[in-house]
Design a protein around this motif. Sequence first.
Motif, short mmCIF file in Angstrom:
data_model
loop_
_atom_site.label_atom_id
_atom_site.label_comp_id
_atom_site.label_asym_id
_atom_site.label_seq_id
_atom_site.Cartn_x
_atom_site.Cartn_y
_atom_site.Cartn_z
N ARG A 196 15.94 -24.02 3.89
CA ARG A 196 16.86 -23.55 4.79
C ARG A 196 17.71 -22.46 4.31
NH1 ARG A 196 13.96 -25.66 7.77
NH2 ARG A 196 14.39 -27.51 9.19
N PRO A 197 17.41 -21.18 4.38
CA PRO A 197 17.98 -20.32 3.70
C PRO A 197 19.57 -20.28 4.04
CG PRO A 197 16.07 -19.44 4.15
CD PRO A 197 16.16 -20.82 4.96
N ASP A 198 20.49 -19.71 3.24
CA ASP A 198 21.96 -19.49 3.63
C ASP A 198 21.91 -18.05 4.22
OD1 ASP A 198 23.36 -21.99 2.13
OD2 ASP A 198 22.21 -20.96 0.52
N LEU A 199 21.27 -17.21 3.85
CA LEU A 199 21.22 -15.83 4.48
C LEU A 199 20.05 -15.29 4.58
CD1 LEU A 199 22.90 -13.29 5.07
CD2 LEU A 199 22.82 -12.74 2.80
N CYS A 200 19.56 -14.66 5.61
CA CYS A 200 18.34 -13.89 5.96
C CYS A 200 18.74 -12.38 6.02
CB CYS A 200 17.63 -14.45 7.09
SG CYS A 200 16.00 -13.35 7.28
N LEU A 201 17.78 -11.58 5.48
CA LEU A 201 18.18 -9.75 5.41
C LEU A 201 16.95 -9.31 6.14
CD1 LEU A 201 19.32 -9.66 1.83
CD2 LEU A 201 20.94 -9.72 3.52
N ASN A 202 17.30 -8.43 7.09
CA ASN A 202 16.36 -7.45 7.36
C ASN A 202 16.99 -6.07 7.36
OD1 ASN A 202 14.98 -5.70 9.66
ND2 ASN A 202 13.42 -6.92 8.44
N ILE A 203 16.47 -5.03 6.60
CA ILE A 203 17.02 -3.81 6.33
C ILE A 203 15.86 -2.68 6.61
CG2 ILE A 203 17.83 -2.17 4.95
CD1 ILE A 203 19.23 -4.51 3.22
N ASP A 204 15.96 -2.29 7.81
CA ASP A 204 15.16 -0.98 8.15
C ASP A 204 13.64 -1.48 8.24
OD1 ASP A 204 14.67 1.38 8.83
OD2 ASP A 204 14.68 2.21 6.86
N SER A 205 13.35 -2.66 8.77
CA SER A 205 11.83 -2.87 9.05
C SER A 205 11.81 -3.64 10.52
CB SER A 205 11.30 -3.74 7.66
OG SER A 205 11.78 -4.84 7.89
N PHE A 206 12.38 -4.20 10.89
CA PHE A 206 12.44 -4.76 12.30
C PHE A 206 11.93 -3.45 13.23
CE2 PHE A 206 15.00 -9.08 12.21
CZ PHE A 206 14.01 -9.45 11.78
N ALA A 207 12.52 -2.49 13.00
CA ALA A 207 12.14 -1.37 14.07
C ALA A 207 10.91 -0.77 13.91
CB ALA A 207 13.42 -0.21 13.79
N GLU A 208 10.28 -1.25 12.76
CA GLU A 208 8.67 -0.58 12.63
C GLU A 208 7.80 -1.83 13.08
OE1 GLU A 208 8.92 0.96 8.74
OE2 GLU A 208 10.03 2.89 9.41
N MET A 209 8.38 -2.84 13.53
CA MET A 209 7.50 -3.91 13.82
C MET A 209 6.82 -3.77 15.27
SD MET A 209 8.92 -7.22 11.56
CE MET A 209 9.24 -6.85 9.84
N ASP A 210 5.78 -4.70 15.57
CA ASP A 210 5.65 -4.89 16.98
C ASP A 210 6.63 -5.74 17.44
OD1 ASP A 210 3.23 -3.36 16.79
OD2 ASP A 210 2.02 -5.06 16.49
N PRO A 211 6.93 -5.69 18.64
CA PRO A 211 8.32 -6.44 19.33
C PRO A 211 7.96 -7.94 19.26
CG PRO A 211 7.66 -4.64 20.67
CD PRO A 211 6.44 -4.43 19.80
N ASP A 212 6.77 -8.51 19.61
CA ASP A 212 6.64 -9.77 19.44
C ASP A 212 6.65 -10.40 18.12
OD1 ASP A 212 6.08 -10.17 22.22
OD2 ASP A 212 3.95 -9.95 22.01
N VAL A 213 6.38 -9.37 17.24
CA VAL A 213 6.27 -10.30 15.69
C VAL A 213 7.84 -10.11 15.47
CG1 VAL A 213 6.06 -9.33 12.99
CG2 VAL A 213 4.31 -8.89 14.88
N VAL A 214 8.94 -9.28 15.88
CA VAL A 214 10.33 -9.28 15.49
C VAL A 214 10.86 -10.74 16.24
CG1 VAL A 214 12.59 -8.17 15.90
CG2 VAL A 214 10.51 -6.69 15.67
N ARG A 215 10.32 -10.78 17.33
CA ARG A 215 10.85 -11.86 18.09
C ARG A 215 10.39 -13.15 17.37
NH1 ARG A 215 8.79 -8.86 22.59
NH2 ARG A 215 10.50 -7.85 23.59
N ASN A 216 9.39 -13.26 16.84
CA ASN A 216 8.85 -14.34 15.86
C ASN A 216 9.86 -14.45 14.83
OD1 ASN A 216 6.74 -14.87 17.86
ND2 ASN A 216 5.26 -13.85 16.56
N TYR A 217 9.99 -13.47 14.07
CA TYR A 217 11.12 -13.66 13.02
C TYR A 217 12.34 -14.16 13.34
CZ TYR A 217 8.07 -11.52 9.23
OH TYR A 217 7.01 -11.09 8.21
N LEU A 218 12.91 -13.63 14.32
CA LEU A 218 14.06 -14.20 14.96
C LEU A 218 14.11 -15.61 15.31
CD1 LEU A 218 15.29 -11.05 16.96
CD2 LEU A 218 16.20 -11.50 14.69
#
Length: 300
Positions: A183-205
């Motif tokens: 259970r992480p306290d903080l998740c980070l995404n810097i400059d890579s969600f915009a380069e993933m397939d949309p469904d992959v981003v939704r899975n990560y979210l």
Amino acid sequence: MPDKYGGSELWATYHRTRLTERAGRDLSGFKSAGVNFKLGLWNPQTNGVRYLKALIHNLADRLDDDGLERLRRIGSREIGAPIAVRVHGELVCMDYLQAVLELEFITRHVSLERSTVLEIGAGYGRTCHAIMANHDVAAYYIVDLPNSLELARAYLGRVLGDDFSRVRFVAADGLDAALGELRPDLCLNIDSFAEMDPDVVRNYLALVAGRCRHLYVKNPVGKYFDPGLDGHAEGRELVAMALRTGLLTDVIDIHDSEAVRRQAARFVAAYRPAPGWTDVADEWAPPWSYYWQALYRAGE
């Protein structure tokens, strides 16, 4: 005998080749062409590194004492021979300058001491390096594709010293099993969600919504289609791929601050992991005109 106030041999050459007698007859585009590249501007097509160094210098010179101290704590920044300048005695490159600015934004709202951090798409690891140099995190998990993981493992192994033992490298295709009950306290995404397939981003979210307490996102607010910026040097096919990735695919004028600000509201809504998550803070992410950053907190 030369003219008392005559030009140099250099400028005689420019007058023959750039600033010719015909220069004043057509003003339609002279400010972005060879004439003005000898009068007022350096040609950006051949002086990109010069402009990058100028940008780094101007941004670094604006760091306050806390920002400079954060930068100084990050050792071994010279590894990899970055394009860098020296400001206030410190070697500064764009990567670590951005890391310091991101860290300043994050720590205004979240304590990182003894925290567990999960980073999705870490590049070579500069954010991990910056955070671990400045904060006593309990563990740092990096999730990425295989080749990127190998680069981050090699680089962080060089720069982190004993702190390297607290970093975990997780392949994206085995993420759920590898995280277990984490259970992480903080998740980070810097400059890579915009380069993933949309469904992959939704899975990560969805993963973030089910596991994490906070999410920090820094990404573009939209797409651009301007061959004048780089001549689409990497080819039309790659440009087409880039236009299809991410959650925000609207093509906007990325150098219009009002267009970016209007799109920022969509950015904040798109990256909220789930209903009930709070937008703690969001703002423009310098230096790039069309990047935004936001920090979210899970609902109670």
